[in-house]
Design a protein around this motif. Structure first.
Motif, short mmCIF file in Angstrom:
data_model
loop_
_atom_site.label_atom_id
_atom_site.label_comp_id
_atom_site.label_asym_id
_atom_site.label_seq_id
_atom_site.Cartn_x
_atom_site.Cartn_y
_atom_site.Cartn_z
N GLY A 14 56.42 58.12 36.71
CA GLY A 14 57.30 57.53 36.07
C GLY A 14 57.11 55.79 36.23
O GLY A 14 58.00 54.70 37.34
N LEU A 15 56.00 55.52 36.87
CA LEU A 15 55.99 54.34 37.06
C LEU A 15 55.20 53.67 36.19
O LEU A 15 54.27 53.61 35.04
N PRO A 16 55.24 52.16 36.33
CA PRO A 16 55.01 50.88 35.86
C PRO A 16 53.42 51.05 35.64
O PRO A 16 53.32 51.02 36.76
N VAL A 17 52.18 49.68 34.64
CA VAL A 17 51.04 50.10 35.16
C VAL A 17 50.52 48.67 35.18
O VAL A 17 51.14 48.13 34.29
N ILE A 18 49.90 48.34 36.17
CA ILE A 18 49.83 47.02 36.08
C ILE A 18 48.13 47.13 35.54
O ILE A 18 46.49 47.48 36.37
N PRO A 19 46.98 46.82 34.24
CA PRO A 19 45.03 46.87 34.19
C PRO A 19 44.49 45.21 34.90
O PRO A 19 45.74 44.06 34.90
N VAL A 20 43.71 45.08 35.69
CA VAL A 20 43.87 44.13 36.07
C VAL A 20 42.26 44.10 35.88
O VAL A 20 41.05 45.33 35.94
N SER A 21 41.54 43.06 35.34
CA SER A 21 40.01 42.48 35.36
C SER A 21 39.26 43.28 36.28
O SER A 21 39.27 42.68 38.09
N THR A 22 38.29 43.41 36.23
CA THR A 22 37.32 44.49 37.48
C THR A 22 36.43 42.83 37.45
O THR A 22 36.41 42.33 38.91
N LEU A 23 35.80 42.12 36.73
CA LEU A 23 35.82 40.82 36.65
C LEU A 23 36.30 39.48 37.93
O LEU A 23 35.83 39.26 39.07
N GLU A 24 38.00 39.65 37.22
CA GLU A 24 38.30 39.17 38.04
C GLU A 24 38.19 39.60 39.80
O GLU A 24 38.74 38.88 40.97
N ALA A 25 38.91 40.54 39.55
CA ALA A 25 38.61 41.57 40.97
C ALA A 25 37.46 41.39 42.58
O ALA A 25 37.66 40.85 43.31
N MET A 26 36.42 41.22 41.28
CA MET A 26 35.26 40.65 41.98
C MET A 26 35.42 39.31 42.72
O MET A 26 35.05 38.45 43.90
N ALA A 27 36.29 37.77 41.95
CA ALA A 27 36.26 36.79 42.38
C ALA A 27 37.31 37.00 43.75
O ALA A 27 37.24 35.88 45.22
N GLN A 28 38.53 37.77 43.57
CA GLN A 28 39.27 37.74 44.76
C GLN A 28 38.58 38.42 45.91
O GLN A 28 38.87 37.99 46.74
N GLY A 29 37.58 39.35 45.68
CA GLY A 29 36.86 40.05 46.00
C GLY A 29 35.70 39.16 47.57
O GLY A 29 35.86 38.81 48.14
N ALA A 30 34.88 37.93 46.72
CA ALA A 30 34.42 36.88 47.27
C ALA A 30 35.81 35.78 47.93
O ALA A 30 34.29 35.69 48.74
N TYR A 31 36.66 36.15 47.07
CA TYR A 31 37.20 34.97 48.14
C TYR A 31 37.64 36.07 49.80
O TYR A 31 37.68 35.20 50.64
N ARG A 32 37.78 37.19 49.46
CA ARG A 32 38.37 38.02 50.85
C ARG A 32 36.66 37.93 51.59
O ARG A 32 37.95 37.91 53.04
N GLN A 33 36.27 38.05 50.80
CA GLN A 33 35.03 38.25 52.00
C GLN A 33 33.96 37.09 51.63
O GLN A 33 33.91 37.07 53.16
N ALA A 34 34.37 36.15 51.41
CA ALA A 34 33.35 35.03 51.90
C ALA A 34 34.13 32.85 51.72
O ALA A 34 33.94 32.66 52.04
N GLY A 35 35.59 33.48 51.25
CA GLY A 35 36.65 32.58 50.82
C GLY A 35 35.61 31.34 49.84
O GLY A 35 35.99 30.25 49.55
N ALA A 36 35.47 32.13 48.93
CA ALA A 36 34.85 31.16 47.66
C ALA A 36 35.97 31.21 46.80
O ALA A 36 36.68 32.03 46.41
N THR A 37 36.15 30.39 46.14
CA THR A 37 37.12 29.64 45.37
C THR A 37 36.46 29.37 43.87
O THR A 37 37.37 29.16 42.99
N HIS A 38 35.16 29.54 43.71
CA HIS A 38 34.17 29.22 42.74
C HIS A 38 33.52 29.71 42.41
O HIS A 38 32.05 30.32 43.07
N VAL A 39 34.07 31.52 41.53
CA VAL A 39 33.17 32.38 41.20
C VAL A 39 32.55 33.00 40.24
O VAL A 39 33.24 32.35 38.90
N ALA A 40 30.84 32.79 40.06
CA ALA A 40 30.58 33.62 38.49
C ALA A 40 30.17 35.39 38.95
O ALA A 40 29.28 35.65 39.63
N ALA A 41 31.02 35.80 37.93
CA ALA A 41 30.63 37.73 38.64
C ALA A 41 29.94 37.57 36.72
O ALA A 41 30.05 37.62 35.70
N ALA A 42 29.07 38.27 37.89
CA ALA A 42 28.12 39.16 36.50
C ALA A 42 27.99 40.12 36.91
O ALA A 42 26.85 40.47 37.99
#
Length: 233
Positions: free
Chosen positions: A88-116
């Protein structure tokens, strides 16, 4: 704000599950080209057991909604819907490309990310993101599926140095080297459930959830995916 969100991602070769309970994180991840359908539920059970939580006690369930592998994205949305229905939970869809941008910030502090992401068929799933002060990501280039050569011809130059995330940079290194801006490729190759969970907490705070019935994948290459379904030509 106290929040408890479970996130799953099966959109690429990287299979991952993350559970955030307030400020505590419980994560499982594995690079496995096949077998996501068999691996993901045991990983969910492991993080729930480690945290002492049950599905019913969570606030929401998040998933990587694509783009990515057609089969992988389909597995992810199906499992997310099944778990959400049952609890009985709500769902939150998240863009995989945006998730990689967040991963780049988490791992390297990147604030401008080009995901491919390598989309096969001589194309990439592409998007560029800039991190905002409120921790959200603004889409500088909307996500799309595109041939690298076409992408190069359409891009304008700018003064930013972009962090290159995803498998597309290695797969199409020669073609993408012609982009009219500086790119430094890092170690983020795949979307990860930990970053999906983080972005989902921001979406939860904004009230951006859907019902399990409304959860849907994003393939970007819908016509190709439709043709590959049994019985379609």
């Amino acid at each position: 704000m106290s929040v408890k969100i479970l996130a799953i991602d099966t959109s690429t070769e990287h299979c991952s599950v993350a559970l955030v309970v307030d400020d505590q994180w419980f994560v499982r991840r594995e690079v496995s080209p096949r077998g996501h359908a068999q691996k993901i539920l045991p990983m969910v059970d492991e993080v729930l057991k480690e945290s002492g939580m049950t599905l019913n006690a969570l606030d929401a369930l998040a998933f990587g909604r694509g783009p990515g592998s057609f089969t992988g994205v389909r597995i992810g949305v199906g499992i997310a819907q099944g778990l959400a229905f049952g609890a009985g939970l709500p769902v939150i869809p998240v863009s995989t490309l945006e998730a990689m941008a967040q991963g780049a910030y988490r791992q390297a502090g990147a604030t401008h990310v080009a995901a491919a992401i390598d989309a096969r068929m001589s194309e990439v799933y592409w998007g560029r993101y800039a991190r905002q002060e409120d921790e959200r990501w603004a889409a500088v280039t909307p996500e799309c599926v595109i041939a690298p050569e076409t992408l190069v011809s359409q891009m304008n130059s700018d003064q930013e140095t972009w962090y290159g995330a995803g498998t597309g940079w290695q797969a199409y290194q020669d073609a993408l080297s012609g982009l009219p801006f500086s790119v430094v490729c890092g170690e983020v190759l795949y979307p990860d459930a930990e970053d999906i969970a983080f972005l989902a907490t921001l979406a939860w705070q904004r009230g951006e959830t859907v019902t399990a019935e409304e959860a849907s994948p994003v393939y970007l290459r819908d016509q190709v995916a439709w043709k590959k379904m049994p019985g379609r030509t």
